[in-house]
Motif scaffolding. Structure first.
Motif, PDB file in Angstrom:
ATOM      1  N   ILE A 173       7.660 -27.787  15.055  1.00 39.52           N
ATOM      2  CA  ILE A 173       8.215 -26.871  16.063  1.00 39.52           C
ATOM      3  C   ILE A 173       7.268 -26.767  17.257  1.00 39.52           C
ATOM      4  CG2 ILE A 173       8.830 -24.457  16.511  1.00 39.52           C
ATOM      5  CD1 ILE A 173       9.726 -24.377  13.503  1.00 39.52           C
ATOM      6  N   ALA A 174       5.977 -26.605  16.972  1.00 38.97           N
ATOM      7  CA  ALA A 174       4.987 -26.486  18.059  1.00 38.97           C
ATOM      8  C   ALA A 174       4.929 -27.759  18.895  1.00 38.97           C
ATOM      9  CB  ALA A 174       3.609 -26.166  17.483  1.00 38.97           C
ATOM     10  N   ILE A 175       4.904 -28.908  18.238  1.00 37.83           N
ATOM     11  CA  ILE A 175       4.859 -30.180  18.958  1.00 37.83           C
ATOM     12  C   ILE A 175       6.145 -30.384  19.756  1.00 37.83           C
ATOM     13  CG2 ILE A 175       4.819 -32.690  18.682  1.00 37.83           C
ATOM     14  CD1 ILE A 175       2.975 -32.262  16.260  1.00 37.83           C
ATOM     15  N   GLY A 176       7.295 -30.030  19.147  1.00 33.49           N
ATOM     16  CA  GLY A 176       8.567 -30.162  19.844  1.00 33.49           C
ATOM     17  C   GLY A 176       8.636 -29.314  21.100  1.00 33.49           C
ATOM     18  N   ALA A 177       8.133 -28.082  21.013  1.00 31.82           N
ATOM     19  CA  ALA A 177       8.114 -27.207  22.196  1.00 31.82           C
ATOM     20  C   ALA A 177       7.181 -27.760  23.257  1.00 31.82           C
ATOM     21  CB  ALA A 177       7.689 -25.799  21.793  1.00 31.82           C
ATOM     22  N   CYS A 178       6.032 -28.250  22.818  1.00 32.69           N
ATOM     23  CA  CYS A 178       5.047 -28.804  23.740  1.00 32.69           C
ATOM     24  C   CYS A 178       5.634 -29.997  24.501  1.00 32.69           C
ATOM     25  CB  CYS A 178       3.803 -29.229  22.960  1.00 32.69           C
ATOM     26  SG  CYS A 178       2.406 -29.696  23.987  1.00 32.69           S
ATOM     27  N   GLU A 179       6.358 -30.846  23.793  1.00 35.78           N
ATOM     28  CA  GLU A 179       6.951 -32.030  24.430  1.00 35.78           C
ATOM     29  C   GLU A 179       8.052 -31.635  25.402  1.00 35.78           C
ATOM     30  OE1 GLU A 179       8.111 -34.365  21.077  1.00 35.78           O
ATOM     31  OE2 GLU A 179       6.122 -35.299  20.859  1.00 35.78           O
ATOM     32  N   LYS A 180       8.844 -30.623  25.044  1.00 34.02           N
ATOM     33  CA  LYS A 180       9.910 -30.190  25.950  1.00 34.02           C
ATOM     34  C   LYS A 180       9.344 -29.546  27.211  1.00 34.02           C
ATOM     35  CE  LYS A 180      13.952 -29.816  23.036  1.00 34.02           C
ATOM     36  NZ  LYS A 180      15.206 -29.059  22.806  1.00 34.02           N
ATOM     37  N   LEU A 181       8.145 -29.027  27.108  1.00 33.79           N
ATOM     38  CA  LEU A 181       7.478 -28.437  28.272  1.00 33.79           C
ATOM     39  C   LEU A 181       6.629 -29.475  29.008  1.00 33.79           C
ATOM     40  CD1 LEU A 181       6.378 -25.099  26.570  1.00 33.79           C
ATOM     41  CD2 LEU A 181       8.057 -25.303  28.414  1.00 33.79           C
ATOM     42  N   ASP A 182       6.740 -30.742  28.586  1.00 32.85           N
ATOM     43  CA  ASP A 182       5.973 -31.835  29.195  1.00 32.85           C
ATOM     44  C   ASP A 182       4.477 -31.575  29.168  1.00 32.85           C
ATOM     45  OD1 ASP A 182       8.267 -33.363  29.822  1.00 32.85           O
ATOM     46  OD2 ASP A 182       8.590 -32.201  31.651  1.00 32.85           O
ATOM     47  N   HIS A 183       4.027 -30.838  28.143  1.00 33.52           N
ATOM     48  CA  HIS A 183       2.597 -30.536  27.961  1.00 33.52           C
ATOM     49  C   HIS A 183       2.007 -29.767  29.142  1.00 33.52           C
ATOM     50  CE1 HIS A 183       1.974 -33.253  24.405  1.00 33.52           C
ATOM     51  NE2 HIS A 183       3.103 -33.733  24.892  1.00 33.52           N
ATOM     52  N   LYS A 184       2.864 -29.065  29.884  1.00 40.95           N
ATOM     53  CA  LYS A 184       2.406 -28.334  31.071  1.00 40.95           C
ATOM     54  C   LYS A 184       2.091 -26.869  30.775  1.00 40.95           C
ATOM     55  CE  LYS A 184       4.902 -31.295  34.326  1.00 40.95           C
ATOM     56  NZ  LYS A 184       6.000 -31.366  35.341  1.00 40.95           N
ATOM     57  N   GLU A 185       2.470 -26.395  29.586  1.00 39.86           N
ATOM     58  CA  GLU A 185       2.186 -25.009  29.193  1.00 39.86           C
ATOM     59  C   GLU A 185       1.530 -25.004  27.823  1.00 39.86           C
ATOM     60  OE1 GLU A 185       5.231 -22.073  29.761  1.00 39.86           O
ATOM     61  OE2 GLU A 185       6.304 -23.339  31.182  1.00 39.86           O
ATOM     62  N   LYS A 186       0.740 -23.974  27.574  1.00 36.18           N
ATOM     63  CA  LYS A 186       0.002 -23.894  26.316  1.00 36.18           C
ATOM     64  C   LYS A 186       0.930 -23.532  25.157  1.00 36.18           C
ATOM     65  CE  LYS A 186      -4.087 -21.955  26.425  1.00 36.18           C
ATOM     66  NZ  LYS A 186      -5.146 -20.950  26.642  1.00 36.18           N
ATOM     67  N   VAL A 187       0.832 -24.308  24.098  1.00 37.92           N
ATOM     68  CA  VAL A 187       1.557 -24.035  22.856  1.00 37.92           C
ATOM     69  C   VAL A 187       0.532 -24.064  21.731  1.00 37.92           C
ATOM     70  CG1 VAL A 187       3.359 -24.780  21.260  1.00 37.92           C
ATOM     71  CG2 VAL A 187       3.676 -25.115  23.730  1.00 37.92           C
ATOM     72  N   GLY A 188       0.527 -23.039  20.899  1.00 35.65           N
ATOM     73  CA  GLY A 188      -0.481 -22.986  19.849  1.00 35.65           C
ATOM     74  C   GLY A 188       0.014 -22.364  18.558  1.00 35.65           C
ATOM     75  N   ILE A 189      -0.811 -22.500  17.535  1.00 38.26           N
ATOM     76  CA  ILE A 189      -0.553 -21.887  16.229  1.00 38.26           C
ATOM     77  C   ILE A 189      -1.733 -20.989  15.894  1.00 38.26           C
ATOM     78  CG2 ILE A 189      -0.241 -22.306  13.769  1.00 38.26           C
ATOM     79  CD1 ILE A 189       1.137 -24.910  14.427  1.00 38.26           C
ATOM     80  N   VAL A 190      -1.436 -19.749  15.530  1.00 44.29           N
ATOM     81  CA  VAL A 190      -2.474 -18.778  15.175  1.00 44.29           C
ATOM     82  C   VAL A 190      -2.530 -18.655  13.660  1.00 44.29           C
ATOM     83  CG1 VAL A 190      -3.235 -16.382  15.361  1.00 44.29           C
ATOM     84  CG2 VAL A 190      -2.154 -17.500  17.333  1.00 44.29           C
ATOM     85  N   PRO A 191      -3.614 -19.112  13.026  1.00 43.27           N
ATOM     86  CA  PRO A 191      -3.738 -18.992  11.566  1.00 43.27           C
ATOM     87  C   PRO A 191      -4.092 -17.562  11.155  1.00 43.27           C
ATOM     88  CG  PRO A 191      -5.712 -19.986  12.481  1.00 43.27           C
ATOM     89  CD  PRO A 191      -4.769 -19.780  13.637  1.00 43.27           C
ATOM     90  N   ILE A 192      -3.417 -17.074  10.134  1.00 43.10           N
ATOM     91  CA  ILE A 192      -3.673 -15.710   9.654  1.00 43.10           C
ATOM     92  C   ILE A 192      -3.901 -15.746   8.140  1.00 43.10           C
ATOM     93  CG2 ILE A 192      -2.740 -13.374   9.393  1.00 43.10           C
ATOM     94  CD1 ILE A 192      -1.098 -13.814  11.885  1.00 43.10           C
ATOM     95  N   HIS A 193      -4.946 -15.082   7.699  1.00 42.24           N
ATOM     96  CA  HIS A 193      -5.205 -14.977   6.256  1.00 42.24           C
ATOM     97  C   HIS A 193      -5.061 -13.524   5.813  1.00 42.24           C
ATOM     98  CE1 HIS A 193      -7.549 -14.600   2.530  1.00 42.24           C
ATOM     99  NE2 HIS A 193      -7.077 -15.803   2.285  1.00 42.24           N
ATOM    100  N   ILE A 194      -4.247 -13.324   4.785  1.00 41.86           N
ATOM    101  CA  ILE A 194      -4.057 -11.982   4.205  1.00 41.86           C
ATOM    102  C   ILE A 194      -4.763 -11.945   2.866  1.00 41.86           C
ATOM    103  CG2 ILE A 194      -2.391 -10.221   3.515  1.00 41.86           C
ATOM    104  CD1 ILE A 194      -0.274 -11.777   5.128  1.00 41.86           C
ATOM    105  N   CYS A 195      -5.690 -11.027   2.724  1.00 41.13           N
ATOM    106  CA  CYS A 195      -6.441 -10.869   1.474  1.00 41.13           C
ATOM    107  C   CYS A 195      -6.164  -9.490   0.899  1.00 41.13           C
ATOM    108  CB  CYS A 195      -7.938 -11.056   1.723  1.00 41.13           C
ATOM    109  SG  CYS A 195      -8.965 -10.838   0.243  1.00 41.13           S
ATOM    110  N   GLY A 224      -7.179 -15.764  13.066  1.00 44.90           N
ATOM    111  CA  GLY A 224      -8.043 -16.772  13.669  1.00 44.90           C
ATOM    112  C   GLY A 224      -7.702 -17.055  15.125  1.00 44.90           C
ATOM    113  N   GLU A 225      -8.557 -17.789  15.783  1.00 41.58           N
ATOM    114  CA  GLU A 225      -8.297 -18.199  17.159  1.00 41.58           C
ATOM    115  C   GLU A 225      -7.148 -19.201  17.174  1.00 41.58           C
ATOM    116  OE1 GLU A 225     -11.806 -19.689  18.960  1.00 41.58           O
ATOM    117  OE2 GLU A 225     -12.860 -17.747  18.900  1.00 41.58           O
ATOM    118  N   PRO A 226      -6.352 -19.200  18.229  1.00 36.25           N
ATOM    119  CA  PRO A 226      -5.220 -20.139  18.303  1.00 36.25           C
ATOM    120  C   PRO A 226      -5.687 -21.591  18.236  1.00 36.25           C
ATOM    121  CG  PRO A 226      -5.057 -18.449  20.004  1.00 36.25           C
ATOM    122  CD  PRO A 226      -6.418 -18.319  19.409  1.00 36.25           C
TER     123      PRO A 226
END
Length: 262
Positions: A173-195, A224-226
């Motif tokens: 999904i992230a890569i697909g969005a990035c490609e549709k935006l022609d890599h002109k906008e930031k797309v990221g994944i934020v990792p979250i750990h629940i303990c 975590g950081e994006p």
């Protein structure tokens, strides 16, 4: 007079029948993998504080580390680990924004369809895990529209707390969005750990009533950081998924573990 009464009754019955059909049609849509329901912001706002109160009652104090990463600039997917039924309400309670939540359609069934409509209004949308591709394009469009997503990359609850294999859906999904935006906008994944500090493996899969107060020793949510898609080389679903998995599983927690070496 009697004729007017009969006519009035017929009008009311017709209205109720039409309303029921529309409601049923909308419920069926909400339970269709990839359909994006309408949200209702006042309900989302209220739900956030109800979730905070609920989690305080059943889980206890929730400490958030890295809260600044809950509001990153750009289009993002939040990816938490999944070790209990409490994960979704915990995430809902700590979010700074109003994301869309990818939810197994089985979880949206019940209460004569009302559960699907209400969960949709909160921001949930259904996914059929056996047909994961049905949700990719709709989820990409959600990101393109500016709404963040919450996706549990393990796909289901790990009753033992041992991490399950991470699926590549969030990466695609992230890569697909990035490609549709022609890599002109930031797309990221934020990792979250629940303990969860008082995790009870026997009730990890719910229901909430059975979980009772057995989990009430608090929880720590580490955000975590994006992981910005543009920074990864090679940019493949495997690379993205590996980075997300590493960021989550490297967190130290006594109730979540890596798979045992075979």
């Amino acid at each position: 007079m009697k004729r007017h009464f009969i006519q009035g009754s017929q009008v009311i019955k017709g209205f109720i029948g039409t309303w029921r059909k529309r409601f049923r049609d909308y419920v069926n849509q909400c339970l269709t993998s990839g359909f994006i329901p309408y949200t209702f912001r006042p309900l989302q706002f209220l739900g956030k504080y109800l979730a905070k109160f609920w989690m305080f009652i059943q889980v206890g104090r929730i400490r958030v580390i890295g809260a600044e990463n809950l509001k990153p600039q750009g289009r993002v997917i939040f990816c938490p680990n999944h070790s209990s039924m409490f994960d979704a309400p915990v995430i809902f309670s700590v979010m700074k924004r109003y994301p869309r939540y990818m939810t197994a359609y089985e979880e949206m069934r019940g209460l004569a369809g009302l559960k699907a409509v209400v969960m949709g209004a909160f921001g949930c949308f259904a996914v059929d895990r056996s047909r994961g591709k049905t949700v990719l394009e709709p989820a990409i469009n959600v990101l393109l529209q500016g709404d963040p997503l919450v996706i549990f990359p393990e796909g289901k609850i790990s009753g033992t707390g041992e991490y399950l294999p991470f699926k590549k859906g969030s990466a695609l999904i992230a890569i697909g969005a990035c490609e549709k935006l022609d890599h002109k906008e930031k797309v990221g994944i934020v990792p979250i750990h629940i303990c969860f500090h008082g995790r009870d493996a026997a009730t990890a899969n719910g229901p909430y009533g059975a979980m009772g107060f057995k989990w009430r020793k608090g929880a720590t949510v580490t955000v975590g950081e994006p992981i910005w898609i543009h920074d990864l080389n090679p940019l493949t679903p495997e690379t993205v998924t590996d980075q997300v998995r590493k960021a989550i599983t490297e967190q130290v927690c006594p109730t979540t573990t890596l798979p045992s070496a075979s």
